[in-house]
Design an enzyme around this catalytic site. Structure first.
Site, mmCIF file in Angstrom:
data_model
loop_
_atom_site.group_PDB
_atom_site.id
_atom_site.type_symbol
_atom_site.label_atom_id
_atom_site.label_comp_id
_atom_site.label_asym_id
_atom_site.label_seq_id
_atom_site.Cartn_x
_atom_site.Cartn_y
_atom_site.Cartn_z
ATOM 1 N N SER A 179 4.994 4.723 0.324
ATOM 2 C CA SER A 179 3.857 5.644 0.303
ATOM 3 C C SER A 179 4.358 7.055 0.014
ATOM 4 C CB SER A 179 3.162 5.639 1.676
ATOM 5 O OG SER A 179 2.338 6.785 1.815
ATOM 6 N N HIS A 212 3.197 3.964 -4.066
ATOM 7 C CA HIS A 212 1.872 3.794 -3.451
ATOM 8 C C HIS A 212 1.257 5.181 -3.263
ATOM 9 C CE1 HIS A 212 -1.074 1.738 -0.821
ATOM 10 N NE2 HIS A 212 -0.971 2.796 -0.027
ATOM 11 N N ASP A 270 -1.369 7.385 -1.958
ATOM 12 C CA ASP A 270 -2.459 7.420 -0.970
ATOM 13 C C ASP A 270 -3.410 8.561 -1.311
ATOM 14 O OD1 ASP A 270 -0.266 6.255 1.557
ATOM 15 O OD2 ASP A 270 -2.139 5.297 0.935
ATOM 16 N N MET A 303 -6.880 10.496 -0.685
ATOM 17 C CA MET A 303 -7.840 10.716 0.391
ATOM 18 C C MET A 303 -8.772 11.884 0.034
ATOM 19 S SD MET A 303 -5.261 10.398 3.637
ATOM 20 C CE MET A 303 -4.026 9.096 3.677
ATOM 21 N N HIS A 326 -4.252 3.857 -3.861
ATOM 22 C CA HIS A 326 -5.042 3.386 -2.714
ATOM 23 C C HIS A 326 -6.120 4.429 -2.480
ATOM 24 C CE1 HIS A 326 -5.090 2.732 1.961
ATOM 25 N NE2 HIS A 326 -6.255 2.465 1.383
ATOM 26 N N MET A 365 -8.888 6.060 -0.696
ATOM 27 C CA MET A 365 -9.596 6.210 0.569
ATOM 28 C C MET A 365 -10.661 7.300 0.333
ATOM 29 S SD MET A 365 -6.221 5.955 2.958
ATOM 30 C CE MET A 365 -5.120 6.323 1.572
ATOM 31 N N MET A 404 -5.011 -3.303 5.667
ATOM 32 C CA MET A 404 -4.636 -2.149 6.478
ATOM 33 C C MET A 404 -4.238 -2.602 7.871
ATOM 34 S SD MET A 404 -4.837 0.278 4.396
ATOM 35 C CE MET A 404 -4.404 1.587 5.567
ATOM 36 N N ASP A 421 -0.309 -2.561 4.631
ATOM 37 C CA ASP A 421 -0.210 -1.104 4.587
ATOM 38 C C ASP A 421 -0.435 -0.501 5.977
ATOM 39 O OD1 ASP A 421 -1.984 1.457 2.631
ATOM 40 O OD2 ASP A 421 -0.158 1.510 3.848
HETATM 41 C C1 DX5 Z 1 -2.657 5.424 5.606
HETATM 42 C C2 DX5 Z 1 -2.038 5.034 4.280
HETATM 43 C C3 DX5 Z 1 -0.737 4.300 4.428
HETATM 44 C C4 DX5 Z 1 0.292 5.091 5.220
HETATM 45 C C5 DX5 Z 1 1.499 4.254 5.487
HETATM 46 O O1 DX5 Z 1 -3.983 5.823 5.401
HETATM 47 O O2 DX5 Z 1 -2.903 4.198 3.540
HETATM 48 O O3 DX5 Z 1 -0.243 3.980 3.131
HETATM 49 O O4 DX5 Z 1 0.654 6.232 4.490
HETATM 50 O O5 DX5 Z 1 2.370 5.053 6.252
HETATM 51 P P1 DX5 Z 1 3.248 4.394 7.410
HETATM 52 O O6 DX5 Z 1 4.154 3.403 6.712
HETATM 53 O O7 DX5 Z 1 3.989 5.575 8.000
HETATM 54 O O8 DX5 Z 1 2.307 3.731 8.361
HETATM 55 ZN ZN ZN Z 2 -2.073 3.358 1.703
#
Ligand code: DX5
Ligand code: ZN
Length: 237
Positions: free
Chosen positions: A24, A49, A51, A53, A82, A84, A153, A190
């Site tokens: 990530s 990956h 992320d 948001m 990903h 969100m 998740m 994840d």
């Molecule tokens: C959370 C993300 C994950 C997160 C994983 O919303 O989708 O990808 O960054 O981080 P760790 O491995 O630290 O849980």
């Molecule tokens: Zn993620």
């Protein structure tokens, strides 16, 4: 329309589906994000990956498509987004255009999930569906024919470094659904993936693993990726 594959081919495909580690970007030094991604590729990461948001679907805001677009040409490995976000149908095309090969949308944010996944494929991407910890596996029973990738998740989305939520029954249920479907679909985990949690998830049926905080704790990320990969492979043997 993808045709279902012969059961024997499904078995072989599932057993031999490669173990992949997808770091990530969340724990990375955003002041050097491009260099960090290049270093992750050099360390043997199979994917990056991203992320994404929007501050509404989750109480956090991260990187826009232009950031991915600027870094993408410096990488050769797969980029997965990903999302969100509250409006995945509007946002997904932006990350495909930015160079992500796989774009994953939350089932919880899609009114018409079948169409959302099909739209990603129509635009040339690999379609991914994400399930929050509370969302049952059965939610995606009728969209497997539109799905290339499932993201499970094991934390509530929004932040890295959270406590791992074990969902082994759900992973095993998804694997059984995928195996029975006749489609080759990656199952990715994840949230809270580390040397102590990756093995049980691989044994339950997952083959791709996001790691953020745990991987970034290694001084040598190549060592971390190698260790996580070998634990997952051993657990599946
Ligand atoms: C959370 C993300 C994950 C997160 C994983 O919303 O989708 O990808 O960054 O981080 P760790 O491995 O630290 O849980
Ligand atoms: Zn993620």
């Amino acid at each position: 329309m993808r045709l279902a594959r012969h059961p024997l081919a499904i078995m072989v495909a599932r057993v031999n589906r490669p173990i992949e580690i997808a770091p990530s970007i969340l724990p990375a030094d955003f002041a050097r994000l491009g260099e960090e991604c290049i270093d992750l590729e050099k360390a043997g990461a199979h994917r990056i990956h991203w992320d994404v948001m929007d501050g509404v679907f989750v109480p956090n805001i991260t990187v826009g498509p232009d950031v991915v677009k600027s870094i993408r040409p410096h990488l050769t490995i797969h980029c997965e987004a990903h999302l969100m976000v509250m409006k995945p149908d509007e946002i997904a095309p932006l990350y495909l255009a930015a160079g992500c090969e796989t774009v994953m949308v939350h089932a919880e944010a899609c009114t018409h999930l079948h169409r959302s996944l099909n739209n990603i494929r129509t635009l040339g991407g690999r379609s991914g569906v994400v399930l929050n910890p509370h969302t049952p596996a059965s939610t995606i029973q009728h969209v497997l024919d539109q799905t290339d990738h499932i993201l499970v998740m094991t934390v509530n989305p929004g932040f890295g470094g959270q406590a791992y939520i074990p969902l082994l029954d759900k992973i095993a249920e998804l694997k059984a659904m995928v195996d029975a479907s006749g489609y080759e679909i990656d199952i990715e985990i994840d949230g809270g993936i580390s040397a102590t949690t990756i093995g049980e998830c691989a044994a339950a049926g997952a083959n791709v693993f996001v790691s953020g905080s745990a991987l970034f704790k290694y001084d040598d990320k190549a060592e971390g990726i190698a260790e996580l990969t070998s634990i997952a492979e051993a657990a599946r043997a």
